[in-house]
Motif scaffolding. Sequence first.
Motif, PDB file in Angstrom:
ATOM      1  N   ALA A   1       0.847  -1.084   0.094  1.00  0.00           N
ATOM      2  CA  ALA A   1      -0.082   0.216  -0.071  1.00  0.00           C
ATOM      3  C   ALA A   1       0.926   1.173   0.069  1.00  0.00           C
ATOM      4  O   ALA A   1       2.068   1.291   0.418  1.00  0.00           O
ATOM      5  N   PRO A   2       0.286   2.403  -0.382  1.00  0.00           N
ATOM      6  CA  PRO A   2       1.165   3.731  -0.639  1.00  0.00           C
ATOM      7  C   PRO A   2       1.696   4.081   1.108  1.00  0.00           C
ATOM      8  O   PRO A   2       1.062   4.065   1.894  1.00  0.00           O
ATOM      9  N   GLY A   3       2.987   4.441   0.978  1.00  0.00           N
ATOM     10  CA  GLY A   3       3.774   4.750   2.085  1.00  0.00           C
ATOM     11  C   GLY A   3       4.046   3.297   3.171  1.00  0.00           C
ATOM     12  O   GLY A   3       4.520   3.710   3.958  1.00  0.00           O
ATOM     13  N   LYS A   4       3.584   2.334   2.813  1.00  0.00           N
ATOM     14  CA  LYS A   4       4.028   1.077   3.528  1.00  0.00           C
ATOM     15  C   LYS A   4       5.045   0.048   2.746  1.00  0.00           C
ATOM     16  O   LYS A   4       5.144   0.065   1.675  1.00  0.00           O
TER      17      LYS A   4
ATOM     18  N   ASP B   1      -7.827  -3.691   2.139  1.00  0.00           N
ATOM     19  CA  ASP B   1      -6.931  -4.840   0.942  1.00  0.00           C
ATOM     20  C   ASP B   1      -6.432  -3.972  -0.175  1.00  0.00           C
ATOM     21  O   ASP B   1      -5.790  -4.315  -1.108  1.00  0.00           O
ATOM     22  N   THR B   2      -6.675  -2.751  -0.063  1.00  0.00           N
ATOM     23  CA  THR B   2      -6.393  -1.866  -1.324  1.00  0.00           C
ATOM     24  C   THR B   2      -4.656  -1.871  -1.361  1.00  0.00           C
ATOM     25  O   THR B   2      -4.182  -1.485  -0.081  1.00  0.00           O
ATOM     26  N   ALA B   3      -4.082  -2.236  -2.395  1.00  0.00           N
ATOM     27  CA  ALA B   3      -2.844  -2.151  -2.485  1.00  0.00           C
ATOM     28  C   ALA B   3      -2.300  -2.783  -3.795  1.00  0.00           C
ATOM     29  O   ALA B   3      -3.311  -3.091  -4.759  1.00  0.00           O
ATOM     30  N   VAL B   4      -0.892  -2.555  -4.047  1.00  0.00           N
ATOM     31  CA  VAL B   4      -0.433  -3.178  -5.259  1.00  0.00           C
ATOM     32  C   VAL B   4      -0.018  -4.548  -5.139  1.00  0.00           C
ATOM     33  O   VAL B   4       0.633  -4.913  -4.177  1.00  0.00           O
TER      34      VAL B   4
END
Length: 127
Positions: free
Chosen positions: A40-43, A90-93
């Motif tokens: 996820a962004p920033g993680k 669950d939003t992520a690449v």
Amino acid sequence: QVQLEESGGGLVQAGGSMRLSCRISPRTFRYNVLAWFRQAPGKEREFVIYRDWSGGRTYDADSVKGRFSISRDSAENTAYLQMNSLKPEDTAVYYCAPRVNRLALSSIRGPEHYNYWGQGTQVTVSA
């Protein structure tokens, strides 16, 4: 040169389902284990699920337990991540990571133990 192509991502509402694909080339690359990670962004990149086909075992993160499953089509050298009951978190690449040999259980969650990565596919779950 092993190449991975993840696909199948997109936008889905919470509670929905999605199936991601991971096409692995060349077809002569035979993998016995494969993991999915997400970022996820920033993680940091986060372990999702690991399947050892030679040993018949699957390990998944607590956050996806009972909702995500992994499978493959050996003829197509393609692996899949089936995601059900999706949540906004669950939003992520999502990335797949195959290996020839299994890892020690203590290592399966570490992305540093995987050598092959694709570009990933974006999954966005709306509330």
